[in-house]
Design an enzyme around this catalytic site. Structure first.
Site, PDB file in Angstrom:
ATOM      1  N   SER A 232       0.811  -1.212   0.000  1.00 49.84           N
ATOM      2  CA  SER A 232       0.000   0.000   0.000  1.00 49.84           C
ATOM      3  C   SER A 232       0.845   1.263   0.000  1.00 49.84           C
ATOM      4  O   SER A 232       0.492   2.254  -0.630  1.00 49.84           O
ATOM      5  CB  SER A 232      -0.916   0.002   1.229  1.00 49.84           C
ATOM      6  OG  SER A 232      -0.149  -0.145   2.414  1.00 49.84           O
ATOM      7  N   LEU A 233       1.974   1.238   0.699  1.00 53.61           N
ATOM      8  CA  LEU A 233       2.781   2.442   0.861  1.00 53.61           C
ATOM      9  C   LEU A 233       4.024   2.458  -0.013  1.00 53.61           C
ATOM     10  O   LEU A 233       4.583   3.526  -0.258  1.00 53.61           O
ATOM     11  CB  LEU A 233       3.203   2.605   2.330  1.00 53.61           C
ATOM     12  CG  LEU A 233       2.087   2.573   3.377  1.00 53.61           C
ATOM     13  CD1 LEU A 233       2.665   2.822   4.765  1.00 53.61           C
ATOM     14  CD2 LEU A 233       1.007   3.594   3.058  1.00 53.61           C
ATOM     15  N   ALA A 234       4.491   1.311  -0.455  1.00 51.24           N
ATOM     16  CA  ALA A 234       5.756   1.251  -1.188  1.00 51.24           C
ATOM     17  C   ALA A 234       5.807  -0.011  -2.028  1.00 51.24           C
ATOM     18  O   ALA A 234       4.918  -0.864  -1.953  1.00 51.24           O
ATOM     19  CB  ALA A 234       6.923   1.278  -0.198  1.00 51.24           C
ATOM     20  N   GLN A 235       6.862  -0.104  -2.835  1.00 50.50           N
ATOM     21  CA  GLN A 235       7.132  -1.322  -3.595  1.00 50.50           C
ATOM     22  C   GLN A 235       8.607  -1.658  -3.465  1.00 50.50           C
ATOM     23  O   GLN A 235       9.421  -0.784  -3.159  1.00 50.50           O
ATOM     24  CB  GLN A 235       6.732  -1.151  -5.056  1.00 50.50           C
ATOM     25  CG  GLN A 235       7.425  -0.026  -5.787  1.00 50.50           C
ATOM     26  CD  GLN A 235       6.757   0.270  -7.120  1.00 50.50           C
ATOM     27  OE1 GLN A 235       5.536   0.437  -7.204  1.00 50.50           O
ATOM     28  NE2 GLN A 235       7.557   0.337  -8.185  1.00 50.50           N
ATOM     29  N   VAL A 236       8.937  -2.926  -3.684  1.00 48.42           N
ATOM     30  CA  VAL A 236      10.292  -3.401  -3.413  1.00 48.42           C
ATOM     31  C   VAL A 236      10.928  -3.900  -4.703  1.00 48.42           C
ATOM     32  O   VAL A 236      10.351  -4.735  -5.408  1.00 48.42           O
ATOM     33  CB  VAL A 236      10.288  -4.517  -2.348  1.00 48.42           C
ATOM     34  CG1 VAL A 236      11.721  -4.834  -1.922  1.00 48.42           C
ATOM     35  CG2 VAL A 236       9.461  -4.111  -1.137  1.00 48.42           C
TER      36      VAL A 236
ATOM     37  N   LYS B 113      13.287  -0.846  -0.929  1.00 47.11           N
ATOM     38  CA  LYS B 113      11.894  -0.444  -0.727  1.00 47.11           C
ATOM     39  C   LYS B 113      11.755   1.042  -1.053  1.00 47.11           C
ATOM     40  O   LYS B 113      12.401   1.881  -0.427  1.00 47.11           O
ATOM     41  CB  LYS B 113      11.480  -0.730   0.722  1.00 47.11           C
ATOM     42  CG  LYS B 113      10.027  -0.434   1.046  1.00 47.11           C
ATOM     43  CD  LYS B 113       9.727  -0.842   2.478  1.00 47.11           C
ATOM     44  CE  LYS B 113       8.286  -0.558   2.861  1.00 47.11           C
ATOM     45  NZ  LYS B 113       8.000  -0.975   4.252  1.00 47.11           N
TER      46      LYS B 113
ATOM     47  N   ASP C 129       1.883  -4.996  12.673  1.00 41.56           N
ATOM     48  CA  ASP C 129       1.298  -5.234  11.357  1.00 41.56           C
ATOM     49  C   ASP C 129       1.742  -6.585  10.789  1.00 41.56           C
ATOM     50  O   ASP C 129       2.255  -6.670   9.677  1.00 41.56           O
ATOM     51  CB  ASP C 129       1.708  -4.100  10.411  1.00 41.56           C
ATOM     52  CG  ASP C 129       0.836  -4.043   9.164  1.00 41.56           C
ATOM     53  OD1 ASP C 129      -0.280  -4.597   9.206  1.00 41.56           O
ATOM     54  OD2 ASP C 129       1.269  -3.443   8.169  1.00 41.56           O
TER      55      ASP C 129
END
Length: 691
Positions: free
Chosen positions: A330-334, A349, A482
């Site tokens: 949701s907040l980032a991609q790797v 990230k 989380d």
């Protein structure tokens, strides 16, 4: 006016938001300095002005100073315009994200209205069969398209059956938990002569309660089977534009909203996907795809973020930087890459571009829509989700903070000697929106196929996961809040064949529990595992909960409090189970939906740090259910909680110079818990071996 804007500063023609930003700034500047700028070019061309020309001046000195004066004024105007341009740029950077947030809020409001209307029409047509509501609902839901008449009739029959079973289950649960059941009526007697019959009465009451529970579980099993049949029916003869049933249809609407809006909406959707007990199964199944299929930022946007944060393009910093991410959230991609110095594989990230600027507006919009929905619909009580996320999201968006959390978690896990690893952070390539770590192999801990291929026991996986997080709660109190299925990876231990090893990722959301809360929470869990009701009540009072202590205990264990009462009589760490796993889930979901108002009230009473504990419990319960619930988590939590209580009592004894008797009492209590737990684990292993 446009010529004036161009004369201020040449604007390169670029595409996208940058072009609109510059046009917006130029247009705003025109109103403040346009007239002066229009005059400046003619001044330079003619070396004269209206009030100071060679013919108008009394001497030539003034005329000779005109070019110098023009240069000074032009420079001053340029500096003023440049400053104004910067100010407008800053204003635009606030205005444009706000407009985007309003657009996302409009989509949210539209989706909420459509979903609310759909549910309202459904209940009206069920309440008034044969009325105009049936036709309106069939048209709105699209039930006349895609399915045969027999299919629709069968679906409606199952829906009627489920509705009836839900009502039956609610009555059975009410009877099971009620203190005024027929088997209890003898409690009102006051004749002392009948005291000798107490043992017989208690035995009869226990038997009656077991029969009530068996009846409840039987209904729950039927309900679970009917729901499963309806779910399978919905997937038969599927047509793209046809209805999948009320919950499935609206779950897809919510999924589409999350994917379209992205960012914070994906985060909320993922959180909802963990609420197995509060939401229908269709929502859980549909929204769970957000863990796998989050939106992906373009490679150009990734390069811009990396350059802004680290000062260079990815290709200059790393070797073989992958343009396509191997994971997106949701907040980032790797992205994967190779370290130029060591040759090691890295996981980089990168935060989604613009998310930091728009997140606050999105949270405000969601909170506003949810607040309105809570006022309009009595049964809608999800405002606590926004309240929980608002203070935590800025911390998750700071990747420097995440790196520090990862190092602190790694240090504790090493001290706890658990088979869990945390990827090492490379600080030279880490900043607010870019986090670089060493790459660690692993698959999702809920991937049953890979678990079986690796020859790993699901029971050991569930126990290890539960141990890692309970060690955090009752150890240093620094808790990963989380732990959803995409953040808990699994692999075979490289040094222990057939044994699991956890790879814990995404350390953005942590909570530090204060000592008073930790102690009260540990005492509560110890009381629950030992079925000591006075201790449970006392611990809940420390947490600010008085009359509703049975509800808090039930929320933490996801089991009815009456089972604690049952275990207090049997002195067992387990409870009698009647029915299948689906029946258990139906019972738990029934209790959660029945007491939703009380649960929301509870969320307002408990300390704020308890909200993140609830979120963590939701995630862990979702993982445990995906693994088939092979471990009694009550036992794992009880072991760590009892150790915490014992250590706390030891510290207090030293501070107050307590005697040996106090030490002996706390030591005996701790050993008693360990003996009970060890006996339970041994008997469970023997039972599994025999099977």
């Amino acid at each position: 006016m446009f010529r004036a804007a161009i004369s201020i500063a040449p604007i390169p023609i670029v595409r996208g938001r940058q072009f609109h930003r510059q046009i917006f700034a130029a247009a705003c500047l025109t109103g403040t300095a346009g007239a002066t700028c229009l005059a400046a070019p003619s001044w330079h061309r003619s070396n004269e002005c209206a009030t100071c020309s060679p013919s108008a001046c009394n001497d030539g000195q003034a005329a000779s100073q005109t070019p110098a004066m023009a240069s000074v004024v032009s420079s001053s105007l340029f500096q003023r315009n440049k400053l104004s341009f910067d100010v407008v740029e800053q204003c635009y950077s606030l205005v444009f994200p706000t407009m985007e947030a309003l657009l996302r809020a409009a989509r949210l409001a539209k989706t909420a209205v459509v979903m609310a209307t759909d549910y309202q029409l459904y209940y009206l047509q069920r309440k008034h069969p044969g009325s105009v509501f049936n036709e309106v609902y069939s048209w709105a839901a699209g039930e006349c398209n895609g399915y045969s008449e027999d299919h629709v009739c069968k679906q409606k029959h199952l829906e009627d059956q489920i509705q009836q079973l839900e009502s039956d289950l609610e009555r059975a649960q009410q009877k099971y938990v009620s203190s005024e059941s027929p088997s209890n009526k003898k409690q009102s007697r006051n004749d002392p002569a009948e005291d000798q019959d107490d043992a017989v009465f208690k035995s009869e009451r226990t038997l009656a309660k077991r029969n009530e529970k068996a009846a409840m579980m039987q209904i729950a099993s039927k309900l679970a089977n009917s729901e499963e049949e309806l779910a399978s029916l919905a997937t038969e003869n599927y047509v793209e534009n046809s209805s999948d049933g009320l919950h499935r249809r609206n779950a897809h609407r919510l999924l589409q909203l999350c994917r379209t809006n992205g960012g914070v909406y994906i985060k909320v959707g993922q959180h909802l996907a963990n609420l197995d007990l509060l939401l229908p199964e269709e929502y859980i199944q549909t929204l769970s795809s957000l863990f796998d299929d989050a939106p992906v930022s373009s490679y150009k946007a990734v390069c811009q973020v990396v350059k802004e944060e680290l000062g260079s393009m990815p290709e200059q910093l790393f070797s073989d930087f992958s343009e396509t991410p191997f994971a997106s959230a949701s907040l980032a991609q790797v992205h994967s890459a190779i370290c130029k110095e060591t040759g090691k594989k890295l996981a980089i990230k990168v935060q989604h571009k613009g998310l930091r600027e728009t997140s606050r507006g999105d949270l405000f919009a969601m909170a506003s829509v949810v607040s309105i929905a809570e006022k309009l619909f009595e049964d809608f009580n999800f405002g606590w989700v926004c309240e929980e996320m608002t203070p935590q999201l800025p911390k998750e968006l700071d990747f420097n903070n995440e790196g520090k959390n990862a190092e602190a978690a790694e240090a504790h896990i090493k001290r706890a000697a658990l088979d869990c690893v945390v990827p090492r952070v490379l600080w030279d390539f880490t900043n607010d929106r870019v986090l670089t770590m060493e790459f660690e192999e692993g698959f999702r801990a809920t991937d049953i196929n890979n678990i079986e291929k690796a020859g790993i026991c699901r029971r050991e996986v569930a126990k290890l996961i539960s141990s890692v997080f309970n060690a955090q709660i009752f150890g240093p109190g620094f808790v990963h809040c989380d732990p959803h299925e995409a953040n808990v990876l699994l692999r075979e231990h490289p040094l222990k064949k057939g044994k699991p090893q956890i790879v814990l990722v995404d350390h953005g959301l942590y909570k530090t529990l204060d000592e008073d809360f930790q102690e009260a929470y540990a005492r509560l869990w110890k009381g629950i595992v030992m079925a000591n009701i006075p201790d449970i009540k006392s611990a809940c009072e420390q947490l600010g909960v008085h009359k509703m202590y049975p509800l808090l205990a039930a929320m933490l264990t996801s089991r009815p409090f009456d089972e604690v009462v049952e275990r207090s009589q049997t002195q067992s760490l387990d409870v009698t189970h009647v029915g299948n796993d689906g029946g258990d889930k139906a019972v738990i979901r029934g209790y959660a939906q029945r007491y939703i108002k009380e649960i929301v009230t509870m969320l307002d009473i408990v300390p704020r740090q308890m909200l993140l504990i609830f979120k963590m419990n939701d995630c862990l319960r979702h993982v445990d259910m995906a693994l088939g619930s092979p471990v009694n988590n009550l036992v794992v939590a009880g072991k760590y909680a009892s150790k915490r209580v014992f250590e706390s009592e030891q510290r207090k004894r030293k501070q107050s110079n307590g005697g040996v008797l106090c030490l002996l009492r706390s030591w005996i209590s701790y050993i008693n818990v360990l003996i009970r737990i060890s006996s339970y684990e041994l008997s469970t292993r023997l039972y599994i071996t025999k099977m």
